[in-house]
Design a protein around this motif. Structure first.
Motif, short mmCIF file in Angstrom:
data_model
loop_
_atom_site.label_atom_id
_atom_site.label_comp_id
_atom_site.label_asym_id
_atom_site.label_seq_id
_atom_site.Cartn_x
_atom_site.Cartn_y
_atom_site.Cartn_z
N ARG A 165 0.84 -1.19 0.00
CA ARG A 165 0.00 0.00 0.00
C ARG A 165 0.88 1.24 0.00
O ARG A 165 1.85 1.33 0.73
N THR A 166 0.52 2.21 -0.83
CA THR A 166 1.13 3.52 -0.81
C THR A 166 0.04 4.57 -0.61
O THR A 166 -1.14 4.29 -0.81
N PRO A 167 0.43 5.79 -0.23
CA PRO A 167 -0.55 6.87 -0.26
C PRO A 167 -0.92 7.17 -1.70
O PRO A 167 -0.28 6.69 -2.64
N PRO A 168 -1.96 7.98 -1.93
CA PRO A 168 -2.32 8.37 -3.29
C PRO A 168 -1.31 9.37 -3.84
O PRO A 168 -1.58 10.56 -3.97
N LEU A 179 11.22 -0.53 -8.01
CA LEU A 179 11.81 -1.57 -7.17
C LEU A 179 11.23 -2.95 -7.44
O LEU A 179 11.65 -3.93 -6.82
N GLY A 180 10.28 -3.03 -8.35
CA GLY A 180 9.71 -4.32 -8.73
C GLY A 180 8.53 -4.79 -7.90
O GLY A 180 8.07 -5.92 -8.05
N ALA A 181 8.03 -3.93 -7.02
CA ALA A 181 6.86 -4.27 -6.21
C ALA A 181 5.58 -3.99 -6.99
O ALA A 181 5.60 -3.50 -8.12
N SER A 182 4.45 -4.33 -6.37
CA SER A 182 3.13 -4.06 -6.95
C SER A 182 2.40 -3.08 -6.04
O SER A 182 1.64 -3.50 -5.15
N PRO A 183 2.65 -1.78 -6.19
CA PRO A 183 2.04 -0.80 -5.30
C PRO A 183 0.62 -0.46 -5.69
O PRO A 183 0.25 -0.54 -6.87
N ALA A 184 -0.17 -0.06 -4.71
CA ALA A 184 -1.53 0.42 -4.96
C ALA A 184 -1.89 1.45 -3.90
O ALA A 184 -1.60 1.24 -2.71
N PRO A 185 -2.49 2.56 -4.29
CA PRO A 185 -2.85 3.59 -3.31
C PRO A 185 -4.11 3.22 -2.54
O PRO A 185 -5.00 2.53 -3.05
N LEU A 186 -4.16 3.68 -1.31
CA LEU A 186 -5.33 3.47 -0.46
C LEU A 186 -5.32 4.54 0.62
O LEU A 186 -4.25 4.92 1.12
N PHE A 188 -5.28 6.21 4.13
CA PHE A 188 -4.61 5.74 5.34
C PHE A 188 -5.61 5.16 6.35
O PHE A 188 -5.32 4.16 7.02
N SER A 189 -6.79 5.76 6.44
CA SER A 189 -7.79 5.30 7.40
C SER A 189 -8.28 3.89 7.09
O SER A 189 -8.78 3.19 7.98
N GLU A 190 -8.13 3.44 5.85
CA GLU A 190 -8.59 2.11 5.44
C GLU A 190 -7.49 1.07 5.50
O GLU A 190 -7.73 -0.12 5.27
N LEU A 191 -6.28 1.50 5.83
CA LEU A 191 -5.12 0.61 5.74
C LEU A 191 -5.14 -0.55 6.74
O LEU A 191 -4.87 -1.69 6.35
N PRO A 192 -5.45 -0.34 8.03
CA PRO A 192 -5.42 -1.47 8.94
C PRO A 192 -6.29 -2.64 8.50
O PRO A 192 -5.85 -3.81 8.51
N SER A 193 -7.51 -2.35 8.10
CA SER A 193 -8.41 -3.45 7.70
C SER A 193 -7.93 -4.11 6.42
O SER A 193 -8.07 -5.33 6.25
N ALA A 194 -7.33 -3.33 5.50
CA ALA A 194 -6.82 -3.91 4.26
C ALA A 194 -5.64 -4.85 4.53
O ALA A 194 -5.51 -5.90 3.90
N LEU A 195 -4.78 -4.49 5.48
CA LEU A 195 -3.67 -5.36 5.84
C LEU A 195 -4.16 -6.62 6.54
O LEU A 195 -3.69 -7.73 6.27
N GLN A 196 -5.13 -6.46 7.44
CA GLN A 196 -5.65 -7.61 8.18
C GLN A 196 -6.37 -8.59 7.26
O GLN A 196 -6.34 -9.80 7.52
N SER A 197 -6.97 -8.10 6.20
CA SER A 197 -7.71 -8.97 5.29
C SER A 197 -6.82 -9.59 4.22
O SER A 197 -7.29 -10.41 3.42
#
Length: 322
Positions: A165-168, A179-186, A188-197
């Motif tokens: 996850r990156t900021p927008p 760096l070869g990663a797969s970034p996607a913006p989200l 910040f307030s939604e980040l904890p649930s996105a990581l947990q899921s």
């Protein structure tokens, strides 16, 4: 709401919607304990002390007024007076601001502060005013590091395919794509649930943000990449700002800058002390194996932004002594 729609929104906003100058709102996205949260409270106190006209400040924290993009849109429109916002969202209005986040640009935060308090900040203010905002101050958002749910990432090879996850923020996305990663913006307030899921393998933030949001409990492996610096632009709606008399403008801007000095100190102290605290709470820290390997892998990002901003980027590099 996309910031590209701001012009259309402004055309439909009536003058009566601009908030009363005597009762203003400062909105931001951080939680209690975060330096941005504490500085916003300090700003409110300072404004109420120095305005003869009796301006009162209501602070709306924790993204209660929307995510960063929504808060900026509302500030341009006059629905919110001031927002302590994110560099990535601000760069959607003032694209040059994205260049502050060039990978490994600043060796330390003090250098970043000196650059932003100089001609770079003046240019960004001028560009902000062209787009309906007044830049009051540049608070700190720290040097950013990567946290992962299950492993350290000490080399660029460890980031291959990582869902992060990156900021927008176009710059952050460009760095992690390089760096070869797969970034996607989200938001910040939604980040904890996105990581947990399991939507993301990890995320990147300064230690203060990681800790205040409890992200170290979800992603307990932190690699101290120091890949990017980001600021916290504090901006006012230009219509509201221009409605103030000179004394009130001086008070508000002075309060934003004084609260910014306080916030920078808090952020610096927290980032220096939090590692020990987080280790006690179960976080594992890892240094990068070869910083130059990360620098080399992200060199193409400099080429892209130097071409996009042929005057600003060289001036920024010179100011940063790079």
């Amino acid at each position: 709401m996309r910031l590209s729609l701001v012009a259309a929104l402004l055309a439909s906003v009536a003058v009566s919607q601009v908030a009363n100058a005597a009762d203003i709102t400062l909105a931001h996205g951080e939680n209690p304990g975060n330096p941005r949260y504490l500085a916003a409270e300090r700003f409110a106190e300072l404004v109420e002390q120095c305005t003869e006209s009796g301006i009162t400040v209501t602070v709306a924290p924790s993204a209660t007024m929307g995510d960063d993009v929504e808060m900026l849109t509302s500030t341009v429109a006059g629905v919110i007076n001031i927002t302590a916002n994110s560099q990535g969202a601000f760069a959607q209005i003032v694209p040059e601001a994205g260049a502050i986040g060039l990978p490994f640009l600043f060796d330390d935060v003090q250098t970043a502060w000196e650059v932003l308090d100089g001609q770079a900040g003046e240019l960004l203010d001028a560009r902000a005013q062209e787009n309906g905002l007044k830049l009051l101050a540049m608070w700190d958002n720290g040097i950013r590091h990567i946290s992962h749910v299950s492993k350290a990432v000490p080399t660029p090879a460890d980031l291959q395919g990582m869902q992060i996850r990156t900021p927008p923020d176009e710059m952050s996305i460009a760095i992690f794509e390089a760096l070869g990663a797969s970034p996607a913006p989200l938001a910040f307030s939604e980040l904890p649930s996105a990581l947990q899921s399991g939507v993301f393998d990890g995320q990147e933030n300064p230690l203060t943000n990681i800790y205040s949001a409890g992200l170290h409990n979800i992603t307990p492996y932190i690699t101290l990449t120091g890949h990017q610096y980001q600021s916290t632009p504090v901006v006012a709606g230009l219509g509201w700002w221009e409605s103030l008399d000179a004394a009130s403008q001086e008070c508000v801007q002075g309060a934003a800058q004084d609260a910014g000095a306080y916030q920078r100190d808090l952020s610096f102290e927290a980032n220096n002390s939090l590692q020990a605290t987080m280790e006690e709470e179960g976080t594992t820290f890892t240094e990068v194996e070869d910083r130059q390997a990360f620098v080399d892998a992200t060199a193409s990002v400099y080429d892209t932004y130097a071409e996009r901003f042929p005057n600003f980027v060289p001036a920024l590099l010179e100011a940063a002594e790079r």
